[in-house]
Design a protein around this motif. Structure first.
Motif, PDB file in Angstrom:
ATOM      1  N   GLY A  21      51.700  40.131  30.219  1.00  0.00           N
ATOM      2  CA  GLY A  21      50.754  41.237  30.268  1.00  0.00           C
ATOM      3  C   GLY A  21      50.010  41.601  31.490  1.00  0.00           C
ATOM      4  O   GLY A  21      49.907  40.613  32.580  1.00  0.00           O
ATOM      5  N   GLY A  22      49.486  42.600  31.818  1.00  0.00           N
ATOM      6  CA  GLY A  22      48.877  42.757  33.034  1.00  0.00           C
ATOM      7  C   GLY A  22      47.934  44.144  33.222  1.00  0.00           C
ATOM      8  O   GLY A  22      48.147  44.951  32.319  1.00  0.00           O
ATOM      9  N   PRO A  23      46.978  44.379  33.966  1.00  0.00           N
ATOM     10  CA  PRO A  23      46.056  45.561  33.974  1.00  0.00           C
ATOM     11  C   PRO A  23      46.748  46.833  34.100  1.00  0.00           C
ATOM     12  O   PRO A  23      47.668  46.845  34.911  1.00  0.00           O
ATOM     13  CB  PRO A  23      44.959  45.238  35.256  1.00  0.00           C
ATOM     14  N   GLU A  24      46.260  47.716  33.721  1.00  0.00           N
ATOM     15  CA  GLU A  24      46.759  49.218  33.913  1.00  0.00           C
ATOM     16  C   GLU A  24      45.957  50.075  34.656  1.00  0.00           C
ATOM     17  O   GLU A  24      46.163  51.150  34.837  1.00  0.00           O
ATOM     18  CB  GLU A  24      47.052  49.730  32.426  1.00  0.00           C
ATOM     19  N   LYS A  25      44.604  49.708  34.766  1.00  0.00           N
ATOM     20  CA  LYS A  25      43.620  50.439  35.541  1.00  0.00           C
ATOM     21  C   LYS A  25      42.499  49.692  36.266  1.00  0.00           C
ATOM     22  O   LYS A  25      42.487  48.413  35.807  1.00  0.00           O
ATOM     23  CB  LYS A  25      42.931  51.597  34.579  1.00  0.00           C
ATOM     24  N   PRO A  26      42.006  49.949  37.004  1.00  0.00           N
ATOM     25  CA  PRO A  26      41.049  49.137  38.010  1.00  0.00           C
ATOM     26  C   PRO A  26      39.997  48.430  37.012  1.00  0.00           C
ATOM     27  O   PRO A  26      39.933  47.166  37.438  1.00  0.00           O
ATOM     28  CB  PRO A  26      40.442  50.110  39.022  1.00  0.00           C
ATOM     29  N   GLU A  27      39.474  49.149  36.092  1.00  0.00           N
ATOM     30  CA  GLU A  27      38.419  48.347  35.334  1.00  0.00           C
ATOM     31  C   GLU A  27      39.046  47.364  34.408  1.00  0.00           C
ATOM     32  O   GLU A  27      38.486  46.443  33.844  1.00  0.00           O
ATOM     33  CB  GLU A  27      37.661  49.363  34.542  1.00  0.00           C
ATOM     34  N   ASP A  28      40.234  47.176  34.348  1.00  0.00           N
ATOM     35  CA  ASP A  28      40.933  46.089  33.607  1.00  0.00           C
ATOM     36  C   ASP A  28      41.028  44.804  34.413  1.00  0.00           C
ATOM     37  O   ASP A  28      41.347  43.659  33.647  1.00  0.00           O
ATOM     38  CB  ASP A  28      42.463  46.545  33.121  1.00  0.00           C
ATOM     39  N   VAL A  29      41.079  45.087  35.725  1.00  0.00           N
ATOM     40  CA  VAL A  29      41.587  43.859  36.347  1.00  0.00           C
ATOM     41  C   VAL A  29      40.883  42.553  36.457  1.00  0.00           C
ATOM     42  O   VAL A  29      41.444  41.439  36.087  1.00  0.00           O
ATOM     43  CB  VAL A  29      41.823  44.129  37.967  1.00  0.00           C
ATOM     44  N   ILE A  30      39.557  42.582  36.393  1.00  0.00           N
ATOM     45  CA  ILE A  30      38.740  41.234  36.112  1.00  0.00           C
ATOM     46  C   ILE A  30      38.713  40.686  35.046  1.00  0.00           C
ATOM     47  O   ILE A  30      38.826  39.470  34.632  1.00  0.00           O
ATOM     48  CB  ILE A  30      37.293  41.393  36.911  1.00  0.00           C
ATOM     49  N   PRO A  31      38.605  41.674  33.869  1.00  0.00           N
ATOM     50  CA  PRO A  31      38.905  40.998  32.601  1.00  0.00           C
ATOM     51  C   PRO A  31      40.126  40.619  32.211  1.00  0.00           C
ATOM     52  O   PRO A  31      40.218  39.345  31.572  1.00  0.00           O
ATOM     53  CB  PRO A  31      38.674  42.275  31.549  1.00  0.00           C
ATOM     54  N   PHE A  32      41.308  41.021  32.849  1.00  0.00           N
ATOM     55  CA  PHE A  32      42.486  40.527  32.739  1.00  0.00           C
ATOM     56  C   PHE A  32      42.549  39.263  33.359  1.00  0.00           C
ATOM     57  O   PHE A  32      43.329  38.020  32.692  1.00  0.00           O
ATOM     58  CB  PHE A  32      43.497  41.266  33.415  1.00  0.00           C
ATOM     59  N   LEU A  33      42.243  38.948  34.410  1.00  0.00           N
ATOM     60  CA  LEU A  33      42.127  37.622  35.380  1.00  0.00           C
ATOM     61  C   LEU A  33      41.243  36.698  34.494  1.00  0.00           C
ATOM     62  O   LEU A  33      41.605  35.605  34.407  1.00  0.00           O
ATOM     63  CB  LEU A  33      41.770  37.808  36.791  1.00  0.00           C
ATOM     64  N   GLU A  34      40.196  37.078  33.781  1.00  0.00           N
ATOM     65  CA  GLU A  34      39.465  36.033  33.086  1.00  0.00           C
ATOM     66  C   GLU A  34      40.189  35.639  31.749  1.00  0.00           C
ATOM     67  O   GLU A  34      40.046  34.524  31.387  1.00  0.00           O
ATOM     68  CB  GLU A  34      38.101  36.782  32.610  1.00  0.00           C
ATOM     69  N   ASN A  35      40.941  36.476  31.279  1.00  0.00           N
ATOM     70  CA  ASN A  35      42.006  36.120  30.243  1.00  0.00           C
ATOM     71  C   ASN A  35      42.891  35.023  30.791  1.00  0.00           C
ATOM     72  O   ASN A  35      43.177  34.078  30.144  1.00  0.00           O
ATOM     73  CB  ASN A  35      42.690  37.280  29.638  1.00  0.00           C
ATOM     74  N   VAL A  36      43.533  35.453  31.743  1.00  0.00           N
ATOM     75  CA  VAL A  36      44.535  34.710  32.616  1.00  0.00           C
ATOM     76  C   VAL A  36      43.975  33.107  32.756  1.00  0.00           C
ATOM     77  O   VAL A  36      44.619  32.089  32.346  1.00  0.00           O
ATOM     78  CB  VAL A  36      45.077  35.109  33.760  1.00  0.00           C
ATOM     79  N   THR A  37      42.800  33.132  33.288  1.00  0.00           N
ATOM     80  CA  THR A  37      42.254  31.848  33.814  1.00  0.00           C
ATOM     81  C   THR A  37      41.156  31.205  32.789  1.00  0.00           C
ATOM     82  O   THR A  37      40.486  30.106  33.131  1.00  0.00           O
ATOM     83  CB  THR A  37      41.488  32.150  34.956  1.00  0.00           C
ATOM     84  N   ARG A  38      41.046  31.459  31.501  1.00  0.00           N
ATOM     85  CA  ARG A  38      40.062  31.109  30.600  1.00  0.00           C
ATOM     86  C   ARG A  38      40.242  29.633  30.323  1.00  0.00           C
ATOM     87  O   ARG A  38      41.300  29.053  30.296  1.00  0.00           O
ATOM     88  CB  ARG A  38      40.248  31.776  29.287  1.00  0.00           C
ATOM     89  N   GLY A  39      39.181  28.960  30.480  1.00  0.00           N
ATOM     90  CA  GLY A  39      38.806  27.499  30.288  1.00  0.00           C
ATOM     91  C   GLY A  39      39.492  26.511  31.593  1.00  0.00           C
ATOM     92  O   GLY A  39      39.536  25.357  31.471  1.00  0.00           O
ATOM     93  N   ARG A  40      39.552  27.223  32.702  1.00  0.00           N
ATOM     94  CA  ARG A  40      39.794  26.502  33.882  1.00  0.00           C
ATOM     95  C   ARG A  40      38.950  26.376  34.893  1.00  0.00           C
ATOM     96  O   ARG A  40      38.930  25.864  35.873  1.00  0.00           O
ATOM     97  CB  ARG A  40      41.256  27.278  34.619  1.00  0.00           C
ATOM     98  N   GLY A  41      37.664  27.123  34.526  1.00  0.00           N
ATOM     99  CA  GLY A  41      36.776  27.016  35.389  1.00  0.00           C
ATOM    100  C   GLY A  41      36.762  27.653  36.885  1.00  0.00           C
ATOM    101  O   GLY A  41      36.241  27.316  38.023  1.00  0.00           O
ATOM    102  N   ILE A  42      37.650  28.729  36.978  1.00  0.00           N
ATOM    103  CA  ILE A  42      37.771  29.519  38.159  1.00  0.00           C
ATOM    104  C   ILE A  42      36.601  30.148  38.575  1.00  0.00           C
ATOM    105  O   ILE A  42      36.240  31.126  37.630  1.00  0.00           O
ATOM    106  CB  ILE A  42      39.059  30.402  38.253  1.00  0.00           C
ATOM    107  N   PRO A  43      36.119  30.306  39.635  1.00  0.00           N
ATOM    108  CA  PRO A  43      34.765  30.935  39.877  1.00  0.00           C
ATOM    109  C   PRO A  43      34.961  32.571  40.111  1.00  0.00           C
ATOM    110  O   PRO A  43      36.420  32.689  40.444  1.00  0.00           O
ATOM    111  CB  PRO A  43      33.942  30.681  41.319  1.00  0.00           C
ATOM    112  N   ARG A  44      33.987  33.548  39.790  1.00  0.00           N
ATOM    113  CA  ARG A  44      34.348  34.864  39.602  1.00  0.00           C
ATOM    114  C   ARG A  44      34.784  35.281  41.268  1.00  0.00           C
ATOM    115  O   ARG A  44      35.396  36.193  41.487  1.00  0.00           O
ATOM    116  CB  ARG A  44      33.014  35.405  39.361  1.00  0.00           C
TER     117      ARG A  44
END
Length: 366
Positions: A21-44
């Protein structure tokens, strides 16, 4: 569920394409990356830095469009071969999510489906995590169908042959004065070294599978061109804590080392990827090619399999192979290279989750 003149796909009544999966518009990008890194403690701040890669392309990853194209090609291939089988699509990290696909399948009356992932190799992130996704989706959707994951296909000719032809095309793009001495730089996604060590049922499968593919492609290129070329496996897209060891060398560091020893040209071959998603169009087409230009290296980037008809037909072959095995019929899986066909049924401890045990579909039972 095939026509009277088509191949027997029983016990399956559907095929599922499972991807990242991947984002399809700019406002998707950060929520998508939060999904990818959930539980890993990656800073914003780190997510925002990675997000800039996507914003260079309008905030849209190419992966969903490529999956739509692959989905259409698989459907056409199945229909063209007399196989009346619906094909569904679900993602790990963005819409359409796997749970949506499971819900639709249940509502359509699907009882048992085979699953093809868009990853050819074995590791936690490229195999077991998808199996966890499948187990989660089945647990969340009451009445979900039984799912059987098809085997990893790093050594299937439908994957290898398009890579060979793409490399030949890229070699032809180099100038005559450097082509014969060009180095083949095979690139895949880096993963933590501990994840690589524990990959597969016996360990180190991720690197061993890649090396098998690299050697097979290199041997075929040597046969077709009459030239023996240096070939190396390198890595891209490292992320996470700098204190955690990841597989090396990085592609850019490797290009620097090659230039220092007098190399004049390289072909970048994205052996770890089935389509031109973000790690390819950013890490290779922007970063690595810029590195090569800075170093004075002539460089060409080979295409990924994408919707090459041989890669598309591979999905059909893997489906028929697994269907025959489930019916108890003798099967001779198609493979090339030094390693045997990978099992479609994973061992219990195969590719363990580095953050703790979670339910995972083993490849046979939901």
């Amino acid at each position: 569920m095939s026509s009277s003149h088509g191949p027997d796909v029983s016990p399956y009544d559907a095929l599922v394409l499972l991807s990242f999966g991947g984002p399809e518009k700019p406002e998707d990008v950060i929520p998508f990356l939060e999904n990818v890194t959930r539980g890993r403690g990656i800073p914003r701040e780190r997510l925002e830095a990675v997000g800039e890669h996507y914003f260079l392309f309008g905030g849209r990853s190419p992966i969903n469009d490529q999956n739509r194209a692959l989905l259409a090609a698989i459907r056409d291939d199945l229909a063209g071969n007399g196989m009346d089988l619906p094909v569904y699509w679900g993602n790990r990290n963005w819409d359409p999510y796997l749970t949506e696909a499971m819900t639709q399948m249940r509502d359509d009356g699907i009882r048992r489906a085979a699953v093809l992932t868009t990853s050819a190799y074995s590791s936690y992130s490229s195999c077991r995590q998808y199996r966890e996704d499948l187990a989660d989706a089945v647990a969340q959707v009451e009445g979900a169908p039984r799912l059987d994951r098809l085997r990893q296909y790093f050594n299937h000719p439908g994957f290898i042959e398009p890579v060979v032809d793409a490399a030949l095309t890229s070699l032809a793009e180099l100038s005559d004065k450097v082509r014969d001495d060009a180095v083949l730089v095979f690139v895949t996604h880096s993963i933590p070294t501990e994840m690589a060590r524990t990959s597969g049922p016996d360990g180190d499968a991720y690197v061993r599978q890649h090396l098998s593919a690299v050697e097979e492609v290199s041997a075929r290129l040597r046969h077709q061109t009459g030239r023996r070329r240096r070939h190396d496996l390198v890595y891209c897209s490292r992320s996470g804590s700098p204190r955690t060891p990841w597989l090396e060398p990085d592609v850019n560091d490797h290009l620097d080392a090659l230039a220092a020893t007098g190399t004049k040209a390289v072909v970048l071959i994205p052996i770890g990827f089935v389509s031109d998603h973000m790690e390819v169009i950013y890490d290779l087409d922007i970063e690595a090619l810029a590195t090569a230009e800075k170093l004075g290296l002539e460089a060409a980037r080979a295409a990924t399999p994408g919707v090459d008809p041989r890669f598309v037909a591979m999905a059909r072959d893997l489906l028929l192979e697994r269907a025959a095995a489930e019916r108890g019929e003798p099967v001779q899986p198609e493979t090339v290279g030094s390693m045997p066909p990978w099992s479609g049924v994973c061992a219990v401890g195969c590719c363990p989750n580095p953050r703790g045990e979670r339910p995972a579909l083993c490849g046979q039972d939901a």
